[in-house]
Design an enzyme around this catalytic site. Structure first.
Site, PDB file in Angstrom:
ATOM      1  N   TYR A 424       2.412   2.962   5.218  1.00 56.11           N
ATOM      2  CA  TYR A 424       2.426   2.313   6.537  1.00 56.11           C
ATOM      3  C   TYR A 424       3.461   1.187   6.565  1.00 56.11           C
ATOM      4  CZ  TYR A 424       0.757  -0.306  10.596  1.00 56.11           C
ATOM      5  OH  TYR A 424       0.672  -0.952  11.802  1.00 56.11           O
ATOM      6  N   LYS A 428       6.843   1.150   8.999  1.00 53.22           N
ATOM      7  CA  LYS A 428       7.044   0.151  10.045  1.00 53.22           C
ATOM      8  C   LYS A 428       8.325  -0.655   9.818  1.00 53.22           C
ATOM      9  CE  LYS A 428       3.569   1.043  12.689  1.00 53.22           C
ATOM     10  NZ  LYS A 428       3.779   1.564  14.061  1.00 53.22           N
TER      11      LYS A 428
END
Length: 518
Positions: A424, A428
């Site tokens: 994650y 991002k």
């Protein structure tokens, strides 16, 4: 001779149209109210039950007018709906029939300041749930106004009765002391039925006051007005300052003074006539973004993997008078991305705002992260977001204008802890670099690309027993002392979607309560 009833109703219809112009542009007028004449029909129905106002040769005694109080209340209610006021000054203290209607239109933190001459009497609205929004000022109205003006109070709407003892003094004090906000509205009740009537035809004191009030308004070059054929109601709005001459030393009449292209900053944040989509719009941050863009004036396509979730949000928007549509799509699939973009352009002709918000998070320690987990995270968070940017960007480049807003994360700047989320965090960080790259490539062709990096957002999942220890740790790391709410992010998406941010591109707007600073 009295005007015919039909002519009077026609005049009311025309006046309601003018009220729309006074309270905002026609594009900002909610579609539900524009297409549904129910409220106007209620007013017309109320007028049909009562005789029209008397002609000049009839008695001018306002107490003898038999028009429907409900018609006046409906007009005030509609004006309040159009204006969406937060603070109202209410001077006609002898009549409180429409106070409840006005209280109902105010937001939770809204307030009506009502001037009263003596201790409060019992009124039905005092027992209502909205009574906390009402503040009464006891005393002589002129003295109360001077006190409010001295304290710098300003109001979105002001109600004045032209038959009160000193209505002209009230009006002048309000205007000269800037108690009426720049885009505020004054509702005058019981102004003269016929502005051309001379004083010798008026045979009572209240009529003279009313005629005097009418003359003052007509002579005031700072305002524009529309008079309604219902109990002498006139709606007034301050004129924009673009027509003001440089008559005072040092005043510069430029775009700062007039507003860019004649539009004030709040108008430049409006999204009227724009077409937007929000991926992941069926819940959480995406739902908040969809509501914010719609409230600012945009048509909104709500896109989510779960059609039922998207439909619920689209229905919420519809109830608020916002044009919306629900669409089901998996943005990790190229064919789904192409389908939704093509459908929006087919239905609404363009895409002005692409809000690429959909994303997933699969927490695991780095040594235990599988390639399947890695690929699935990147397939949605970065590959899918790129496909959305590319598909929407091609449309926007052909239009010569567009705003792309990607949802990144505070995890693009720091490594949030103690949770472990390698895939994650990395995805991002990629969203931020993708945003920066597209932002520089496309700005000279009218397309701005920016992203928002929220901190840890308060969701129902966070309140589970398993996550309570993590929440305690997170709060210790946040200077603001609380988690983000989805409503903390709404203004940012409207700003980035509006023309007010046209000089911003490739920017990562961080909203995390200061967590990334520690």
């Amino acid at each position: 001779m009295r005007k015919s009833q039909d002519a009077q109703l026609d005049l009311l219809t025309d006046c309601l149209t003018k009220i729309t112009d006074l309270c905002g542009s026609s594009e900002g007028f909610p579609e539900e109210l524009r297409n549904n004449p129910e409220k106007a029909s209620d007013i017309v129905h109320g007028m049909k039950q009562y005789p029209a106002r008397k002609d000049p040769e009839d008695s001018c005694r306002w107490s003898s007018v038999k028009e429907s109080k409900s018609s006046v209340n409906e007009i005030y209610k509609m004006v309040a709906q159009l204006k969406s006021p937060r603070k109202i000054l209410y001077l006609p203290h002898h009549s409180s029939e429409n106070l409840q209607e006005l209280l109902d239109q105010l937001p939770g933190d809204g307030q009506i300041v009502a001037c009263v001459s003596g201790p409060d009497k019992h009124h039905p609205w005092k027992e209502s749930s909205c009574s906390k929004k009402l503040h009464t000022e006891v005393g002589i109205t002129g003295d109360v106004l001077k006190k409010l003006a001295a304290s710098g109070e300003q109001y979105d709407m002001v109600f004045i009765d032209a038959t009160e003892e000193n209505p002209i003094n009230y009006y002048n004090l309000i205007m000269n002391s800037n108690m009426l906000k720049m885009d505020g509205v004054i509702c005058l009740q019981n102004v003269s039925a016929n502005e051309t009537r001379s004083q010798e035809h008026i045979n009572d004191e209240m009529g003279l006051r009313s005629k005097g009030m009418t003359d003052v308004i007509n002579a005031d070059t700072r305002v524009k007005q529309v008079a309604l054929p219902v109990e002498g109601v006139t709606v007034i709005k301050r004129l924009p300052v673009s027509h003001v001459a440089d008559t005072m030393k040092g005043i510069v009449i430029d775009e700062v003074f007039r507003g860019l292209k004649g539009r004030c900053i709040l108008d430049r944040l409006r999204l009227d006539g724009k077409v937007a989509y929000v991926t992941g719009g069926g819940q959480g941050i995406g739902r908040a973004f969809a509501h914010a863009l719609g409230e600012a004036g945009a048509k909104v396509a709500v896109i989510d993997m779960a059609r039922e979730k998207a439909e619920i949000v689209a229905n919420e928007l519809h109830l608020k008078g916002i044009q919306s549509v629900a669409m089901a799509a998996d943005i990790s699939k190229e064919e789904d991305v192409k389908r939704v973009v093509d459908t929006i352009v087919t239905n609404w002709g363009k895409i002005d705002i692409a809000c690429n918000n959909a994303g997933i998070n699969m927490n695991s320690a780095s040594e235990e992260t599988t390639l399947e987990e890695w690929d699935k995270t990147f397939s949605v968070n970065l590959r899918g977001l790129f496909m959305c940017c590319q598909a929407a960007g091609r449309i926007m480049l052909s239009q010569g204008y567009g705003k792309i807003i990607n949802t990144a994360s505070m995890a693009s700047l720091i490594v949030p802890h103690p949770q472990k989320q390698l895939a994650y965090n990395t995805s991002k960080a990629g969203v931020v670099k993708l945003t920066q790259t597209l932002g520089t490539e496309w700005i000279d062709r009218g397309v701005r690309v920016n992203c928002i990096s929220p901190g840890i957002v308060d969701t129902p999942l966070i309140h589970s027993e398993a996550l309570k220890p993590l929440v305690k740790r997170w709060l210790a790391d946040i200077p603001a002392g609380r988690l983000a709410q989805v409503t903390d992010l709404q203004a940012a998406v409207v700003y980035l979607a509006s023309e007010a941010s046209d000089y911003m591109t490739g920017h990562n707007l961080v909203i995390e309560g200061g967590q990334s600073l520690w």
